[in-house]
Design an enzyme around this catalytic site. Structure first.
Site, PDB file in Angstrom:
ATOM      1  CG  HIS A   1      21.531 -27.397 -16.928  1.00  0.00           C
ATOM      2  ND1 HIS A   1      22.003 -27.170 -15.655  1.00  0.00           N
ATOM      3  CD2 HIS A   1      20.425 -28.159 -16.778  1.00  0.00           C
ATOM      4  CE1 HIS A   1      21.224 -27.786 -14.782  1.00  0.00           C
ATOM      5  NE2 HIS A   1      20.251 -28.392 -15.422  1.00  0.00           N
TER       6      HIS A   1
ATOM      7  CD  GLU B   1      17.490 -27.113 -18.333  1.00  0.00           C
ATOM      8  OE1 GLU B   1      17.433 -28.289 -18.660  1.00  0.00           O
ATOM      9  OE2 GLU B   1      17.158 -26.706 -17.221  1.00  0.00           O
TER      10      GLU B   1
END
Length: 341
Positions: A307, A10
């Site tokens: 994440h 990410e």
């Protein structure tokens, strides 16, 4: 020297924060390039620079000429030392993200520590202070850590000005933990924190929660703060279960109706409840690192975010563990086990 690409996964600040924490603990230096490459403003923001500087101070690390906007960094740690530290972000940048960088490392210090951090405590891009106190802190305590997190003053975006004080004792070894079920619900409640904002905002948010969750008045709490801590509004829903506590939040913004804020928080809670998992999306991401430090563990989560998978990849660069995710119909299982010696 471990070489890291800040654009991994990410491509946000978590790559840097996890690397800082594990570099301090393992003593392995690292070099990172393309810091926060996937963000609108790449490079170190003020809160990231403070995290780097704070990590350097508690571990006597060499960081070279790191500044706001830097897109590369070399971090060579020394020995982690306990003591009393003060760090000021100077903006509404997140105190909690800086603190999460330091907390696991200070468990390996040579003496107890007290950390004072000023800046933002409640903003939409980071876990609120109450999340660290009730959710993350409970997991660490279950693993054998001794810590206390005190919210001295709220700091909302964009003014900041909040303060968190954390007290941490050394911990010889975190104990492995399994969080496969949440257990019986012990309590559930909603709090609308308001500072420099009309009480009507809190009443409307809590009215939405009452209808959606079927909660009674004692579970719906207006938390009025001093006006000089605002303007700001945060709606927090806390679910305390037998094995785990999780906190879900949404934040008031200009031109955003109170009902929309409540809907956002309620949606998170409903997804979590429906999944049957032990921990929610954000708590899953945060406990992965301490679980890896313990050497093994398992937990179920309502969602595995990009994440989280990015975090798992960086952890694997520093620690001899394998982190795997198994997706089921309603939830996912994260398993952490030693991969080499």
């Amino acid at each position: 020297m471990i070489e890291l690409d800040g654009a991994t996964g990410e491509g946000g600040g978590q790559v840097l924060r996890t690397a800082l924490t594990l570099s301090m603990i393992t003593g392995q230096p690292f070099r990172i390039t393309d810091i926060r490459a996937n963000r609108p403003k790449p490079g170190l923001m003020r809160q990231h620079l403070v995290a780097v500087q704070a990590a350097a101070e508690i571990s006597n690390a060499d960081i070279g000429a790191a500044t706001v906007g830097s897109q590369s960094l070399q971090f060579v740690p020394g020995k982690i030392k306990g003591g009393e530290y003060r760090f000021a972000i100077g903006t509404a940048g997140s105190c909690t993200l800086v603190l999460q960088t330091l907390l696991p490392a200070l468990l390996y210090a040579d003496a107890p520590s007290v950390i004072h951090i000023t800046g933002g405590t409640h903003n939409s891009m980071a876990p609120p202070a109450h999340f660290l106190q009730r959710a993350y802190g409970r997991v660490l305590s279950e693993m054998g850590a001794t810590l206390d997190i005190e919210l001295k003053r709220f700091g909302f975006y964009p003014a900041g000005g909040g303060e968190i004080v954390a007290r941490v004792s050394p911990c010889a070894q975190l104990q492995p933990l399994e969080l496969m079920t949440r257990g019986e619900r012990l309590s559930g409640y909603a709090e609308s924190f308001i500072a420099g904002v009309t009480a009507d905002v809190a009443k409307r948010e809590l009215a939405c929660v009452k209808i959606a969750m079927g909660w009674d008045e004692p579970q719906l709490l207006i938390r009025g703060l001093a006006h000089d801590q605002g303007p700001g509004n945060a709606l927090l829903l806390t679910l305390e279960h037998q094995h785990v506590t999780d906190v879900f939040c949404a934040f008031g913004e200009k031109m955003v109706r109170a009902e929309a804020v409540a809907k956002k928080a309620i949606s998170q809670v409903r997804q979590y409840i429906a999944s049957g998992a032990a921990v929610g999306e954000h708590l899953a991401d945060q406990i992965m690192l301490p679980f890896a430090l313990a050497g093994s563990g398992r937990f179920t989560t309502s969602c595995v975010s990009k994440h989280a998978t990015t975090n798992a990849e960086i952890i694997g660069r520093f620690l001899p563990v394998a982190i795997t995710f198994e997706n089921n119909d309603a939830f996912s299982t994260c398993t952490i086990q030693k991969s080499r010696f």
